[in-house]
Design a protein around this motif. Structure first.
Motif, PDB file in Angstrom:
ATOM      1  N   PRO A  12       0.822  -1.219   0.000  1.00 48.92           N
ATOM      2  CA  PRO A  12       0.000   0.000   0.000  1.00 48.92           C
ATOM      3  C   PRO A  12       0.854   1.266   0.000  1.00 48.92           C
ATOM      4  CG  PRO A  12       0.081  -0.941   2.198  1.00 48.92           C
ATOM      5  CD  PRO A  12       0.799  -1.911   1.297  1.00 48.92           C
ATOM      6  N   GLY A  13       0.189   2.408  -0.134  1.00 52.00           N
ATOM      7  CA  GLY A  13       0.876   3.693  -0.128  1.00 52.00           C
ATOM      8  C   GLY A  13       1.114   4.206   1.275  1.00 52.00           C
ATOM      9  N   PHE A  35      -0.326  -9.714   1.104  1.00 50.51           N
ATOM     10  CA  PHE A  35      -0.464  -8.304   1.445  1.00 50.51           C
ATOM     11  C   PHE A  35       0.629  -7.877   2.427  1.00 50.51           C
ATOM     12  CE2 PHE A  35      -4.617 -10.023   0.328  1.00 50.51           C
ATOM     13  CZ  PHE A  35      -4.907  -9.216  -0.764  1.00 50.51           C
ATOM     14  N   LEU A  36       1.373  -6.860   2.029  1.00 50.91           N
ATOM     15  CA  LEU A  36       2.450  -6.321   2.850  1.00 50.91           C
ATOM     16  C   LEU A  36       1.950  -5.110   3.628  1.00 50.91           C
ATOM     17  CD1 LEU A  36       5.283  -6.487   0.141  1.00 50.91           C
ATOM     18  CD2 LEU A  36       4.839  -8.137   1.975  1.00 50.91           C
ATOM     19  N   CYS A  55      12.226  -7.097   1.684  1.00 51.45           N
ATOM     20  CA  CYS A  55      12.370  -8.277   0.831  1.00 51.45           C
ATOM     21  C   CYS A  55      12.320  -9.575   1.640  1.00 51.45           C
ATOM     22  CB  CYS A  55      13.689  -8.214   0.055  1.00 51.45           C
ATOM     23  SG  CYS A  55      13.679  -7.014  -1.284  1.00 51.45           S
ATOM     24  N   GLN A  56      12.601  -9.502   2.932  1.00 49.51           N
ATOM     25  CA  GLN A  56      12.547 -10.695   3.771  1.00 49.51           C
ATOM     26  C   GLN A  56      11.120 -11.231   3.891  1.00 49.51           C
ATOM     27  OE1 GLN A  56      14.436  -9.739   7.518  1.00 49.51           O
ATOM     28  NE2 GLN A  56      16.294  -8.984   6.544  1.00 49.51           N
ATOM     29  N   LYS A  57      10.141 -10.406   3.555  1.00 51.80           N
ATOM     30  CA  LYS A  57       8.744 -10.827   3.631  1.00 51.80           C
ATOM     31  C   LYS A  57       8.272 -11.516   2.348  1.00 51.80           C
ATOM     32  CE  LYS A  57       7.505  -7.118   6.876  1.00 51.80           C
ATOM     33  NZ  LYS A  57       6.537  -6.040   7.194  1.00 51.80           N
ATOM     34  N   ILE A  58       9.116 -11.530   1.339  1.00 50.14           N
ATOM     35  CA  ILE A  58       8.759 -12.171   0.069  1.00 50.14           C
ATOM     36  C   ILE A  58       9.189 -13.631   0.142  1.00 50.14           C
ATOM     37  CG2 ILE A  58       8.967 -12.077  -2.429  1.00 50.14           C
ATOM     38  CD1 ILE A  58       7.710  -9.585  -1.103  1.00 50.14           C
ATOM     39  N   GLU A  59       8.232 -14.515   0.214  1.00 48.67           N
ATOM     40  CA  GLU A  59       8.514 -15.924   0.473  1.00 48.67           C
ATOM     41  C   GLU A  59       8.529 -16.792  -0.786  1.00 48.67           C
ATOM     42  OE1 GLU A  59       5.568 -17.063   3.305  1.00 48.67           O
ATOM     43  OE2 GLU A  59       6.468 -15.928   4.955  1.00 48.67           O
ATOM     44  N   VAL A  64       5.392 -11.379  -8.416  1.00 49.90           N
ATOM     45  CA  VAL A  64       5.026 -10.061  -8.914  1.00 49.90           C
ATOM     46  C   VAL A  64       4.959  -9.114  -7.719  1.00 49.90           C
ATOM     47  CG1 VAL A  64       3.201  -8.677  -9.982  1.00 49.90           C
ATOM     48  CG2 VAL A  64       3.734 -10.961 -10.875  1.00 49.90           C
ATOM     49  N   LEU A  65       5.617  -7.971  -7.831  1.00 51.37           N
ATOM     50  CA  LEU A  65       5.523  -6.940  -6.803  1.00 51.37           C
ATOM     51  C   LEU A  65       4.617  -5.839  -7.318  1.00 51.37           C
ATOM     52  CD1 LEU A  65       9.260  -6.573  -5.636  1.00 51.37           C
ATOM     53  CD2 LEU A  65       7.489  -8.095  -4.743  1.00 51.37           C
ATOM     54  N   LEU A  66       3.593  -5.518  -6.557  1.00 44.48           N
ATOM     55  CA  LEU A  66       2.635  -4.490  -6.949  1.00 44.48           C
ATOM     56  C   LEU A  66       2.591  -3.437  -5.848  1.00 44.48           C
ATOM     57  CD1 LEU A  66      -0.895  -5.051  -8.445  1.00 44.48           C
ATOM     58  CD2 LEU A  66      -0.589  -3.529  -6.494  1.00 44.48           C
ATOM     59  N   GLY A  67       2.833  -2.188  -6.205  1.00 43.39           N
ATOM     60  CA  GLY A  67       2.869  -1.131  -5.202  1.00 43.39           C
ATOM     61  C   GLY A  67       2.080   0.088  -5.618  1.00 43.39           C
ATOM     62  N   VAL A  68       1.437   0.725  -4.645  1.00 40.99           N
ATOM     63  CA  VAL A  68       0.621   1.917  -4.879  1.00 40.99           C
ATOM     64  C   VAL A  68       1.325   3.138  -4.296  1.00 40.99           C
ATOM     65  CG1 VAL A  68      -1.591   3.030  -4.379  1.00 40.99           C
ATOM     66  CG2 VAL A  68      -1.512   0.576  -4.873  1.00 40.99           C
ATOM     67  N   SER A  69       1.417   4.216  -5.080  1.00 36.29           N
ATOM     68  CA  SER A  69       1.976   5.484  -4.631  1.00 36.29           C
ATOM     69  C   SER A  69       3.395   5.283  -4.066  1.00 36.29           C
ATOM     70  CB  SER A  69       1.031   6.127  -3.611  1.00 36.29           C
ATOM     71  OG  SER A  69       1.366   7.475  -3.374  1.00 36.29           O
TER      72      SER A  69
END
Length: 220
Positions: A12-13, A35-36, A55-59, A64-69
């Motif tokens: 999220p932003g 969801f991060l 990046c430690q949360k990416i298992e 695909v990394l999707l980010g807002v704002s």
């Protein structure tokens, strides 16, 4: 268990929780959404260091990394540390030259350092800076989405935003932008997928568009 699923990690932003993605539904036959959330950064933490820690949360590999704002800036930095299938940014920027004039002004003058961020418990104030649009009619709605109200965190986010620099695009980047975004005006944005009538909060209010188009965008 389907090992062929594409794992999509959603960031999220600024100050927002992953609740902003609650209306985004990708077919579970092909995708698994994760969801991060924002953590309060340690003292003197750089944006690069923060991205590396996130990046430690990416298992899952090749996700695909999707980010807002601001989350869009963060996932771009994260992609410099891990191998990803695709980076998708929404209501964000991908190059320093896309930074809006008011943020360039803040960077050169330091005016952002005197913003009254101590008012973070004033949801209307916080949402104005995080979402860039009037929220009076939707105040109760935004109270649910604005989860991080730590003053030091808000100061850190604003500072990292206005000082962010990037001159080369990450590999496999897709930029989705609203034609009515008031935070990052589309007049400065190049090479993006444009969402008609999309505002800075279109991940919430134009969820139907994303549900209809995101699967193909990810798979193409």
């Amino acid at each position: 268990m389907n090992d062929n699923l594409i794992h999509v990690y959603c960031m999220p932003g600024m100050a927002a929780s992953s609740a902003i993605f609650e209306y985004i539904k990708l077919p579970n036959t092909h995708f698994k959404m994760h969801f991060l959330e924002w953590d309060i950064p340690p003292h003197n933490c750089t944006f690069t260091n923060y991205a590396e820690q996130m990046c430690q949360k990416i298992e899952h590999g090749n996700s695909v990394l999707l980010g807002v704002s601001l989350g869009g800036l963060l996932v771009q930095e994260m992609s410099k540390f891990i191998e990803v299938k695709k980076v998708i940014i929404i209501s964000s920027i991908k190059l320093t030259q896309e930074m809006p004039n008011k943020m360039n002004f803040a960077r050169y003058t330091g005016v952002h350092k005197i913003l009254p961020t101590r008012l973070v418990n004033n949801v209307e104030f916080l949402a104005k800076y995080a979402f860039g649009e009037p929220v009076v009619k939707r105040l109760d709605l935004y109270k649910r989405y604005m989860s991080v109200r730590d003053t030091n965190y808000i100061d850190w986010c604003i500072d990292k935003m206005v000082h962010w620099k990037q001159s080369a695009l990450p590999n496999n980047l897709i930029h989705i932008h609203g034609e009515k975004d008031m935070v990052f005006p589309i007049t400065k944005i190049k090479d993006c997928i444009t969402v008609p009538n999309g505002t800075h909060t279109m991940i919430i209010h134009r969820a139907k568009w994303f549900n209809e188009n995101l699967p193909a965008i990810i798979l193409e």
